[in-house]
Design an enzyme around this catalytic site. Structure first.
Site, PDB file in Angstrom:
ATOM      1  N   ARG A  84       4.987 -12.817   9.949  1.00 45.11           N
ATOM      2  CA  ARG A  84       5.539 -11.593   9.560  1.00 45.11           C
ATOM      3  C   ARG A  84       6.784 -11.433  10.473  1.00 45.11           C
ATOM      4  O   ARG A  84       7.038 -12.093  11.171  1.00 45.11           O
ATOM      5  CB  ARG A  84       4.769 -10.356   9.649  1.00 45.11           C
ATOM      6  CG  ARG A  84       4.311 -10.188  11.110  1.00 45.11           C
ATOM      7  CD  ARG A  84       3.142  -9.128  11.158  1.00 45.11           C
ATOM      8  NE  ARG A  84       3.462  -7.876  10.935  1.00 45.11           N
ATOM      9  CZ  ARG A  84       3.122  -7.105   9.835  1.00 45.11           C
ATOM     10  NH1 ARG A  84       2.057  -7.355   9.113  1.00 45.11           N
ATOM     11  NH2 ARG A  84       3.348  -5.740   9.606  1.00 45.11           N
ATOM     12  N   GLU A 110       0.843  -1.154  -0.157  1.00 45.11           N
ATOM     13  CA  GLU A 110      -0.026   0.049   0.149  1.00 45.11           C
ATOM     14  C   GLU A 110       0.927   1.316  -0.020  1.00 45.11           C
ATOM     15  O   GLU A 110       1.896   1.290   0.846  1.00 45.11           O
ATOM     16  CB  GLU A 110      -0.939  -0.123   1.141  1.00 45.11           C
ATOM     17  CG  GLU A 110      -1.955   1.052   1.170  1.00 45.11           C
ATOM     18  CD  GLU A 110      -2.684   0.722   2.735  1.00 45.11           C
ATOM     19  OE1 GLU A 110      -2.617  -0.134   3.389  1.00 45.11           O
ATOM     20  OE2 GLU A 110      -3.621   1.762   2.743  1.00 45.11           O
ATOM     21  N   LYS A 132       4.187   1.063   9.521  1.00 48.42           N
ATOM     22  CA  LYS A 132       4.210   2.167   8.663  1.00 48.42           C
ATOM     23  C   LYS A 132       3.532   3.258   9.514  1.00 48.42           C
ATOM     24  O   LYS A 132       4.120   4.566   9.550  1.00 48.42           O
ATOM     25  CB  LYS A 132       3.727   1.912   7.602  1.00 48.42           C
ATOM     26  CG  LYS A 132       4.504   1.262   6.324  1.00 48.42           C
ATOM     27  CD  LYS A 132       3.991   1.370   5.081  1.00 48.42           C
ATOM     28  CE  LYS A 132       3.017   0.197   4.867  1.00 48.42           C
ATOM     29  NZ  LYS A 132       2.404   0.005   3.376  1.00 48.42           N
TER      30      LYS A 132
HETATM   31  P1  ATP Z   1       2.563  -2.480   8.117  1.00 50.63           P
HETATM   32  O1  ATP Z   1       2.039  -2.942   9.026  1.00 50.63           O
HETATM   33  O2  ATP Z   1       4.048  -2.183   8.177  1.00 50.63           O
HETATM   34  O3  ATP Z   1       2.122  -1.121   7.653  1.00 50.63           O
HETATM   35  P2  ATP Z   1       1.303  -3.648   5.719  1.00 50.63           P
HETATM   36  O4  ATP Z   1       1.167  -5.132   5.836  1.00 50.63           O
HETATM   37  O5  ATP Z   1       0.383  -2.582   6.187  1.00 50.63           O
HETATM   38  O6  ATP Z   1       2.616  -3.351   6.741  1.00 50.63           O
HETATM   39  P3  ATP Z   1       1.787  -3.515   2.949  1.00 50.63           P
HETATM   40  O7  ATP Z   1       1.886  -2.377   2.306  1.00 50.63           O
HETATM   41  O8  ATP Z   1       0.089  -3.886   3.149  1.00 50.63           O
HETATM   42  O9  ATP Z   1       2.062  -3.113   4.730  1.00 50.63           O
HETATM   43  O10 ATP Z   1       2.267  -4.720   2.772  1.00 50.63           O
HETATM   44  C1  ATP Z   1       2.802  -4.955   1.687  1.00 50.63           C
HETATM   45  C2  ATP Z   1       3.190  -6.533   1.611  1.00 50.63           C
HETATM   46  O11 ATP Z   1       4.276  -6.803   2.585  1.00 50.63           O
HETATM   47  C3  ATP Z   1       1.868  -7.507   2.402  1.00 50.63           C
HETATM   48  O12 ATP Z   1       2.021  -8.524   1.560  1.00 50.63           O
HETATM   49  C4  ATP Z   1       2.556  -7.493   3.614  1.00 50.63           C
HETATM   50  O13 ATP Z   1       1.858  -8.853   4.252  1.00 50.63           O
HETATM   51  C5  ATP Z   1       4.044  -7.702   3.771  1.00 50.63           C
HETATM   52  N1  ATP Z   1       4.537  -7.293   4.747  1.00 50.63           N
HETATM   53  C6  ATP Z   1       4.367  -6.176   5.682  1.00 50.63           C
HETATM   54  N2  ATP Z   1       4.859  -6.201   6.763  1.00 50.63           N
HETATM   55  C7  ATP Z   1       5.845  -7.281   6.940  1.00 50.63           C
HETATM   56  C8  ATP Z   1       6.358  -7.929   7.803  1.00 50.63           C
HETATM   57  N3  ATP Z   1       6.963  -7.194   9.149  1.00 50.63           N
HETATM   58  N4  ATP Z   1       7.161  -9.135   7.637  1.00 50.63           N
HETATM   59  C9  ATP Z   1       6.753  -9.726   6.402  1.00 50.63           C
HETATM   60  N5  ATP Z   1       5.901  -9.372   5.396  1.00 50.63           N
HETATM   61  C10 ATP Z   1       5.471  -8.234   5.685  1.00 50.63           C
HETATM   62 MG    MG Z   2      -1.343  -3.588   4.730  1.00 51.62          MG
END
Ligand code: ATP
Ligand code: MG
Length: 555
Positions: free
Chosen positions: A266, A37, A276
């Site tokens: 994760r 995102e 984020k």
């Molecule tokens: P955050 O919680 O840091 O904002 P998010 O999941 O909202 O992360 P996205 O931009 O939606 O962020 O993530 C893109 C991809 O990266 C998704 O498939 C998500 O599952 C993966 N991802 C995000 N954080 C992690 C993590 N800590 N470990 C492994 N994969 C991750």
């Molecule tokens: Mg997300």
């Protein structure tokens, strides 16, 4: 990093599933995607997902898409869209074809919502936020049906069109999927799939005033792109039911080999925040200098700090891919960059907390030049020439007036070897009003150039130095971890776990060959640590070096 150049990625449960799907003929090729995102910069957790998705595509000769999941226009920004592409490429990966956006599919998504409405599987609901919450029930109690749930498809279609045409205010109504208000899975209790938002979108401009929800968008986007294995983190495990329900009820997605989702745990890293939203908070409140502050766990921060793409890929291999939640030690990430730089980084000398040494028996009017290898094990990196003369700088910690035998550096009346140069002997010193040593007067032995300290002459220690008249003044930014608590995410506020000493700035000197040090090149400053020039603040004539990582693990 030699053992990374011919990367052979280890197997894991997801690769086992892919092997089975290919063996059984369910799929003939593999298609993954990385779906960020664009609401912040990528962090080391995303690197895990990137290495997994792009690594699988590479190894199985398949494809991996980069798709921006851009359904929250207010939180998103084109700056994030650009930085994410830069970071993926810097990590060493290239997506298949054009960059994709979920917003590319807004027309299709609208059509699929209409299909659900026509099938009596979606309705426009006018409950306000508080009522909706109340009707939803709790984990222990089932929810209740919305009074708008049984409106006819014709009426719902007209209402949904009115939503799209700007006929309702934000929050006045939403489109919900009609599933099961008694489901044990909260995400199945008639989830919202469209809401009104009069927001400008970075890709679609002002075309839409309704936007699809992430859950509805994500599964359809995957299916439209023919993603075979949709890999995501464990928190989306329950949502898989909703994704399957959406696809099951749309005529276009009935193929037996359609997208399937698999979840993995994760990455959580000690002393590091990985959300984020929370990272954005640090930036907005000025607690760090930006998303690329070298203390940040972002890819941009790690790059500025001096991490290499190979070291991050190696780290992602070592942590593996499982379904177990865990907290990875920072030492593991540091070991990866340390091993890489130990093998590959050029050596140099820099004096971080300088005191002056005057070599009284060096009386030649001109400087002398001594040669030093750029790397002790990589002859092909060549040699550098270092000036040597009457005045040099050494580190304040490398001199004592008196010391016991454990102290193998310069002591009054004793000898020490200057790295790549001569043996010197301290004769006397001068101090300032506070008693700090400012100058050490020494003599040198011109017969000792280049001798190995172990042969012949018994000199206990070797210290680093720089010649004073040619030395380059330099700023050194010494970083420590940003948080004092191993699990900062558990703290109520970041303020209580922020390390007040995460950055120390000191001024010293670097050897002259570092005049054009590039940000992308990390060095080992002998006996001090691994450093690289700062990509924003360093320039010839105004050198600024970031500490990438210490020479050894400290506890
Ligand atoms: P955050 O919680 O840091 O904002 P998010 O999941 O909202 O992360 P996205 O931009 O939606 O962020 O993530 C893109 C991809 O990266 C998704 O498939 C998500 O599952 C993966 N991802 C995000 N954080 C992690 C993590 N800590 N470990 C492994 N994969 C991750
Ligand atoms: Mg997300």
């Amino acid at each position: 990093m030699s053992h990374v150049d011919n990367e052979v990625r280890p197997s894991n449960f997801i690769r086992n599933i892919i092997d089975e799907d290919l063996a059984s003929g369910k799929h003939t090729s593999v298609h993954t995607r990385f779906p960020p995102e664009p609401n912040g910069y990528l962090h080391i957790g995303h690197a895990k997902s990137i290495c997994l998705n792009f690594g699988i595509a590479e190894d199985y000769k398949g494809q991996c898409n980069l798709r921006f999941d851009d359904t929250n226009p207010e939180k998103e920004d084109i700056d994030y869209v650009n930085s994410i592409q830069e970071d993926v490429k810097w990590l060493g990966f290239q997506w298949d074809g054009e960059v994709r956006y979920s917003s590319n599919y807004f027309d299709e998504l609208y059509g699929y919502a209409v299909e659900l409405i026509n099938k009596g599987l979606a309705y426009v609901c006018f409950l306000n936020a508080e009522e909706t919450r109340e009707y939803r029930g709790t984990l222990k109690e089932p929810g209740r049906n919305s009074p708008y749930r049984d409106t006819s498809p014709e009426e719902n279609l007209a209402l949904f069109e009115k939503m799209r045409d700007g006929g309702f205010k934000e929050g006045e109504c939403v489109l919900r999927a009609k599933i099961d208000m008694a489901s044990p899975f909260m995400c199945m209790r008639d989830p919202v799939i469209y809401r009104v938002k009069f927001a400008h979108h970075h890709q679609t401009g002002d075309k839409w005033c309704i936007y699809p929800m992430y859950d509805f968008t994500h599964c359809i986007s995957d299916a439209l792109e023919n993603i075979t294995h949709s890999l995501c983190t464990l928190e989306f495990q329950d949502n898989r039911r909703l994704y399957d329900w959406v696809l099951d009820n749309l005529n276009d997605f009935q193929a037996p080999n359609r997208t399937r989702q698999y979840e993995f745990s994760r990455l959580n890293l000690e002393y590091t925040l990985m959300s984020k939203r929370k990272l954005n908070d640090l930036v907005v409140r000025g607690l760090v200098s930006g998303w690329d502050d070298p203390r940040m766990p972002t890819i941009a921060g790690l790059r500025r700090r001096g991490y290499t793409p190979a070291s991050i890929r190696e780290f992602c291999q070592r942590i593996g891919v499982t379904k177990q939640d865990n907290l990875v030690e920072v030492g593991m990430l540091e070991a990866c960059i340390r091993e890489d730089l130990n093998e590959n980084a050029p050596r140099a000398m820099a004096v971080i907390r300088p005191i002056k040494v005057i070599i009284e028996n060096f009386t030649a009017p001109e400087l002398e030049y001594v040669k030093a290898p750029v790397h002790p094990n990589l002859e092909e990196m060549g040699e550098r020439e270092l000036a040597f003369g009457r005045e040099i700088y050494i580190d304040a910690a490398d001199f004592r007036e008196e010391a016991n035998k454990q102290y193998k550096r310069l002591v009054l009346g004793k000898e020490v070897r200057l790295r790549n140069a001569y043996v010197i002997r301290a004769e006397r010193c001068e101090k300032d009003a506070e008693g700090n040593v400012t100058t050490v007067y020494c003599t040198y032995d011109p017969e000792t150039l280049g001798q190995n300290p172990s042969d012949g002459r018994k000199v206990k220690g070797v210290i680093h130095w720089v010649e004073a008249t040619t030395a380059l003044p330099a700023e050194f930014r010494l970083y420590d971890r940003l948080f004092i608590d191993a699990n900062p995410a558990a703290a109520e506020t970041v303020d209580e776990v922020l390390n007040p000493a995460s950055l120390e700035v000191v001024h010293g000197f670097a050897e002259a060959p570092l005049a054009n040090a590039k940000a992308s090149q990390a060095y080992q400053f002998e006996r001090e640590g691994y450093f690289c020039a700062d990509s924003k603040d360093s320039a010839p004539g105004k050198l600024v070096f970031n500490l990438t990582v210490a020479l050894r693990e400290s506890f």
